[in-house]
Design a protein around this motif. Structure first.
Motif, PDB file in Angstrom:
ATOM      1  N   ARG A  48      -3.780  38.940  -8.638  1.00 53.56           N
ATOM      2  CA  ARG A  48      -3.807  37.740  -7.788  1.00 53.56           C
ATOM      3  C   ARG A  48      -5.229  37.300  -7.447  1.00 53.56           C
ATOM      4  O   ARG A  48      -5.445  36.141  -7.095  1.00 53.56           O
ATOM      5  N   THR A  49      -6.204  38.201  -7.561  1.00 54.13           N
ATOM      6  CA  THR A  49      -7.587  37.770  -7.335  1.00 54.13           C
ATOM      7  C   THR A  49      -8.082  36.898  -8.485  1.00 54.13           C
ATOM      8  O   THR A  49      -9.041  36.141  -8.322  1.00 54.13           O
ATOM      9  N   LEU A  50      -7.442  36.997  -9.656  1.00 56.75           N
ATOM     10  CA  LEU A  50      -7.925  36.277 -10.829  1.00 56.75           C
ATOM     11  C   LEU A  50      -7.633  34.781 -10.756  1.00 56.75           C
ATOM     12  O   LEU A  50      -8.255  34.005 -11.479  1.00 56.75           O
ATOM     13  N   ASN A  51      -6.660  34.375  -9.920  1.00 55.37           N
ATOM     14  CA  ASN A  51      -6.445  32.930  -9.746  1.00 55.37           C
ATOM     15  C   ASN A  51      -6.462  32.532  -8.268  1.00 55.37           C
ATOM     16  O   ASN A  51      -5.927  31.494  -7.890  1.00 55.37           O
ATOM     17  N   ARG A  52      -7.095  33.376  -7.462  1.00 52.86           N
ATOM     18  CA  ARG A  52      -7.316  33.105  -6.039  1.00 52.86           C
ATOM     19  C   ARG A  52      -6.016  32.975  -5.240  1.00 52.86           C
ATOM     20  O   ARG A  52      -5.975  32.313  -4.209  1.00 52.86           O
ATOM     21  N   MET A  53      -4.969  33.661  -5.727  1.00 50.25           N
ATOM     22  CA  MET A  53      -3.727  33.736  -4.950  1.00 50.25           C
ATOM     23  C   MET A  53      -3.854  34.759  -3.832  1.00 50.25           C
ATOM     24  O   MET A  53      -3.153  34.673  -2.819  1.00 50.25           O
ATOM     25  N   HIS A  54      -4.735  35.723  -4.001  1.00 52.62           N
ATOM     26  CA  HIS A  54      -4.891  36.783  -3.001  1.00 52.62           C
ATOM     27  C   HIS A  54      -5.219  36.206  -1.629  1.00 52.62           C
ATOM     28  O   HIS A  54      -4.683  36.633  -0.610  1.00 52.62           O
ATOM     29  N   GLU A  55      -6.076  35.199  -1.612  1.00 53.62           N
ATOM     30  CA  GLU A  55      -6.589  34.713  -0.332  1.00 53.62           C
ATOM     31  C   GLU A  55      -5.606  33.828   0.431  1.00 53.62           C
ATOM     32  O   GLU A  55      -5.903  33.391   1.541  1.00 53.62           O
ATOM     33  N   VAL A  56      -4.425  33.542  -0.152  1.00 52.95           N
ATOM     34  CA  VAL A  56      -3.438  32.770   0.622  1.00 52.95           C
ATOM     35  C   VAL A  56      -2.800  33.637   1.711  1.00 52.95           C
ATOM     36  O   VAL A  56      -2.139  33.125   2.613  1.00 52.95           O
ATOM     37  N   ILE A  57      -2.990  34.955   1.637  1.00 51.37           N
ATOM     38  CA  ILE A  57      -2.475  35.869   2.666  1.00 51.37           C
ATOM     39  C   ILE A  57      -3.474  35.924   3.817  1.00 51.37           C
ATOM     40  O   ILE A  57      -4.690  36.044   3.596  1.00 51.37           O
ATOM     41  N   ARG A  84      -5.940  27.447  -9.813  1.00 45.65           N
ATOM     42  CA  ARG A  84      -4.551  27.796 -10.142  1.00 45.65           C
ATOM     43  C   ARG A  84      -3.938  26.859 -11.172  1.00 45.65           C
ATOM     44  O   ARG A  84      -2.909  27.172 -11.761  1.00 45.65           O
ATOM     45  N   ARG A  85      -4.568  25.700 -11.379  1.00 42.48           N
ATOM     46  CA  ARG A  85      -4.090  24.812 -12.448  1.00 42.48           C
ATOM     47  C   ARG A  85      -4.467  25.354 -13.824  1.00 42.48           C
ATOM     48  O   ARG A  85      -3.754  25.131 -14.795  1.00 42.48           O
ATOM     49  N   VAL A  86      -5.616  26.008 -13.909  1.00 48.96           N
ATOM     50  CA  VAL A  86      -6.060  26.516 -15.216  1.00 48.96           C
ATOM     51  C   VAL A  86      -5.685  27.981 -15.417  1.00 48.96           C
ATOM     52  O   VAL A  86      -5.739  28.482 -16.534  1.00 48.96           O
ATOM     53  N   ILE A  87      -5.297  28.670 -14.333  1.00 51.58           N
ATOM     54  CA  ILE A  87      -4.840  30.058 -14.439  1.00 51.58           C
ATOM     55  C   ILE A  87      -3.449  30.120 -13.818  1.00 51.58           C
ATOM     56  O   ILE A  87      -3.288  30.232 -12.605  1.00 51.58           O
ATOM     57  N   GLY A  88      -2.431  29.992 -14.680  1.00 49.53           N
ATOM     58  CA  GLY A  88      -1.051  29.947 -14.214  1.00 49.53           C
ATOM     59  C   GLY A  88      -0.523  31.338 -13.915  1.00 49.53           C
ATOM     60  O   GLY A  88      -1.096  32.350 -14.328  1.00 49.53           O
ATOM     61  N   GLU A 166      -0.632  23.095 -19.179  1.00 45.70           N
ATOM     62  CA  GLU A 166      -1.650  23.536 -20.139  1.00 45.70           C
ATOM     63  C   GLU A 166      -2.755  24.370 -19.487  1.00 45.70           C
ATOM     64  O   GLU A 166      -3.934  23.997 -19.519  1.00 45.70           O
ATOM     65  N   PRO A 167      -2.384  25.511 -18.917  1.00 44.47           N
ATOM     66  CA  PRO A 167      -3.412  26.392 -18.352  1.00 44.47           C
ATOM     67  C   PRO A 167      -4.215  27.054 -19.471  1.00 44.47           C
ATOM     68  O   PRO A 167      -3.851  26.959 -20.652  1.00 44.47           O
ATOM     69  N   GLN A 168      -5.278  27.720 -19.089  1.00 49.50           N
ATOM     70  CA  GLN A 168      -6.073  28.458 -20.078  1.00 49.50           C
ATOM     71  C   GLN A 168      -5.781  29.953 -20.036  1.00 49.50           C
ATOM     72  O   GLN A 168      -6.035  30.679 -20.991  1.00 49.50           O
ATOM     73  N   VAL A 169      -5.226  30.390 -18.893  1.00 49.61           N
ATOM     74  CA  VAL A 169      -4.887  31.803 -18.695  1.00 49.61           C
ATOM     75  C   VAL A 169      -3.487  31.848 -18.096  1.00 49.61           C
ATOM     76  O   VAL A 169      -3.122  31.010 -17.271  1.00 49.61           O
ATOM     77  N   LEU A 170      -2.702  32.859 -18.504  1.00 51.77           N
ATOM     78  CA  LEU A 170      -1.362  33.046 -17.954  1.00 51.77           C
ATOM     79  C   LEU A 170      -1.274  34.463 -17.400  1.00 51.77           C
ATOM     80  O   LEU A 170      -1.422  35.440 -18.147  1.00 51.77           O
ATOM     81  N   LEU A 171      -1.061  34.569 -16.089  1.00 50.65           N
ATOM     82  CA  LEU A 171      -0.907  35.859 -15.426  1.00 50.65           C
ATOM     83  C   LEU A 171       0.581  36.130 -15.232  1.00 50.65           C
ATOM     84  O   LEU A 171       1.331  35.250 -14.815  1.00 50.65           O
TER      85      LEU A 171
END
Length: 258
Positions: A48-57, A84-88, A166-171
């Motif tokens: 989650r740190t790779l697409n900045r989802m971690h910091e929503v907590i 988050r648009r480019v790293i789904g 069309e992201p560039q990375v998929l987590l």
């Protein structure tokens, strides 16, 4: 489209809790990288740190650097929503929007990004559902609720939704943990196809899955309760599973702990 991720000196915290410590790695484009390790060792937190989802907590924060090619994702001028648009991301449990049709689930991100023309939406929805190996199963019921699909179909719908923009990375955070073996195989086959276009990172507790789908594998571990998770070893998947450098990696893979 696919991009390289370079992580250096990354730490993540939940308030005062040090969740992961000093992680550095390179994730190659057009490849599948698997994260393995026991529960609680920080795999999903790191993902989650790779697409900045971690910091929503609330209270969560990150130190260190994550580079997407030449862009610092934690730079002061970077918009987390744009990241988050480019790293789904595809989550552990399928999460189609329950009030939306199959069509609208796939089109949701496009509409948020300002795409309005029906012709364009139709084209991308079909392309994305084909890309998720779902088109032939749903093409005659696109107006029905996405939540009415089977679990495996819902997960592939979520993958279609993720790739539509069309992201560039998929987590992918344990994308098959709630699925039966046949649906799991369908998702694994899909991952193998998608890696020609995307940089894919998958967290899994299934050793066989990691061995089947990934090119490189990273093993995470934790020294004890309350200690931060650490990256122990990362290498080609074949080497990690046949001749790992660290004894802890071998012990985990052979089932002696974890």
């Amino acid at each position: 489209m696919a991009k390289r991720i370079e992580v250096s000196g990354l730490h993540a915290y939940y308030g005062q809790v040090h969740a992961i410590e000093d992680i550095s790695m390179t994730i190659e484009p057009r490849s599948v990288t698997a994260f393995i390790g026991p529960s609680g060792c920080g795999k999903s937190t790191f993902l989650r740190t790779l697409n900045r989802m971690h910091e929503v907590i609330d209270g969560a924060r990150v130190e260190g650097k994550v580079m997407l090619d030449t862009e610092d994702l934690y730079g002061s001028s970077v918009d987390p929503v744009a990241v988050r648009r480019v790293i789904g991301m595809v989550f552990q449990r399928p999460n189609p929007f329950p009030t939306m049709s199959i069509y609208d689930n796939v089109a949701a991100g496009l509409k948020l990004n300002g795409v309005r023309g029906k012709g364009k939406l139709d084209e991308v929805v079909e392309r994305s559902l084909r890309g998720a190996n779902l088109w032939n199963e749903v093409k005659d019921r696109l107006s029905r609720p996405g939540a009415g699909l089977s679990g495996g179909q819902q997960q592939r719908l979520c993958i279609a939704r993720a790739i539509a923009v069309e992201p560039q990375v998929l987590l992918m955070d344990e994308p098959c943990s709630a699925l039966d073996p046949i649906s799991t195989l369908a998702v694994e086959d899909l991952v193998a196809e998608l890696k020609s276009q995307y940089t894919i990172v998958i967290v899994t507790h299934n050793m066989q899955q990691a061995a089947r789908v990934s090119d490189r594998t990273a093993f995470f571990n934790i020294a004890g309760t309350g200690k931060p998770g650490k990256l122990i070893e990362m290498d080609e998947t074949s080497k990690i599973f046949t001749n790992p450098t660290e004894k802890a990696t071998e012990d985990y893979i052979t089932g002696r702990f974890g």
